[in-house]
Design an enzyme around this catalytic site. Structure first.
Site, mmCIF file in Angstrom:
data_model
loop_
_atom_site.group_PDB
_atom_site.id
_atom_site.type_symbol
_atom_site.label_atom_id
_atom_site.label_comp_id
_atom_site.label_asym_id
_atom_site.label_seq_id
_atom_site.Cartn_x
_atom_site.Cartn_y
_atom_site.Cartn_z
ATOM 1 N N ASP A 97 -5.870 -0.514 -0.582
ATOM 2 C CA ASP A 97 -4.540 -0.549 -1.224
ATOM 3 C C ASP A 97 -4.696 -0.903 -2.693
ATOM 4 O OD1 ASP A 97 -1.855 -0.605 -1.711
ATOM 5 O OD2 ASP A 97 -1.507 -2.536 -0.762
ATOM 6 N N GLU A 131 2.843 -0.956 -8.818
ATOM 7 C CA GLU A 131 3.539 -0.660 -7.559
ATOM 8 C C GLU A 131 3.860 -1.944 -6.818
ATOM 9 O OE1 GLU A 131 4.139 0.034 -3.288
ATOM 10 O OE2 GLU A 131 2.531 -1.112 -4.200
HETATM 11 ZN ZN LIG Z 1 -0.140 0.073 -2.052
#
Ligand SMILES: [Zn+2]
Length: 274
Positions: A97, A131
């Site tokens: 991620d 993000e």
């Molecule tokens: Zn992410």
């Protein structure tokens, strides 16, 4: 992806809520292993824990999306986005991620250049900034491209880790689904021929574009061990399976190439009003 414990980031300051620390309830994220350990210990009797929460929020600083275009030919003014996000939780390097998302998006351009393929539409690689705690990179992009949203044919983001891909998810309208049969056939030999439609994908970075009508695409991923690593110190490169990463690049590249060359319009995303 912020699925658990995002509030841990905002503990020791007043933040955008405007509330003083004393009025706010501390929150923390734990990994699946730690949660299971706590559950097992709690079954034996009263459990007390000492939690050390280290997040701090520093003053805002400038940061940037990273954008690279592979220019199109006869439809160069139309854009297909391939993307991932550049930032990660600071506990680890953020391999799943979302380094794999950024690496795969970059690999789409690299693969097409190596094959000397020129798309009809421009394929735009974006590594989105911020993000994880605000999507301000995506918001900034949308603000800058506000007058040009109609020229965005479709947008792909990979942000569900590097598990095995089974195909793609998309928010194209139901009437456009039949157009994707050739893409399904191309991905089937990889075991990735599933195209799953939803009214809205609502991925972190693409949701603004999607609400503005740009159909979203995201790899459909086996996420069964994603949340063992995601947002924890364990999210490092040794957890990424190279074969699955290759499959991931293949799925992203085939989808971007397909969208960039499709003759027929796929229409606009129609996100339901809430
Ligand atoms: Zn992410």
């Amino acid at each position: 992806v912020r699925s658990v414990g995002g509030a841990a980031y905002r503990l020791p300051h007043t933040g955008s809520s405007g509330l003083a620390d004393g009025a706010r309830i501390p929150a923390a994220a734990v990994s699946a292993e730690d949660a299971m350990l706590m559950a097992r210990l709690a079954r034996r009797g009263p459990l007390s824990m000492r939690l050390v929460l280290t997040p701090r929020t520093l003053p805002d600083a400038d940061s940037y999306n990273v954008i690279a275009d592979l220019p199109g030919t006869d439809k160069a003014d139309e854009i297909v986005i391939v993307s991932g996000h550049l930032d990660s939780w600071d506990l680890a390097t953020g391999a799943h991620d979302d380094a794999v998302g950024v690496a795969s998006a970059m690999a789409v351009l690299e693969t097409l250049k190596r094959l000397d393929y020129r798309p009809r539409r421009t394929i735009r690689m974006i590594a989105w900034m911020n993000e994880e705690n605000g999507t301000r990179g995506a918001r900034g992009y949308l603000a800058a491209e506000q007058g040009n949203v109609e020229k965005h044919f479709g947008a792909i983001e990979s942000d569900n880790g590097a598990g095995r891909p089974f195909g793609m998810r998309t928010s194209v309208g139901p009437q456009a689904m039949k157009l994707f049969t050739p893409l399904q056939a191309a991905l089937q030999p990889l075991g990735a021929g599933v195209i799953q439609r939803q009214d809205a994908l609502q991925t972190g970075d693409l949701s603004g574009l999607e609400r503005a009508g740009v159909p979203s695409f995201a790899p459909l991923i086996d996420t069964s061990d994603y949340f063992d690593y995601h947002h924890t110190p364990a999210d490092t490169l040794d957890k990424v399976d190279p074969d699955n990463l290759r499959r991931h690049v293949a799925v992203m590249t085939a989808t971007a190439w397909f969208l960039a060359n499709l003759e027929q319009p796929i229409g606009r995303a129609a996100v339901p009003e809430r």
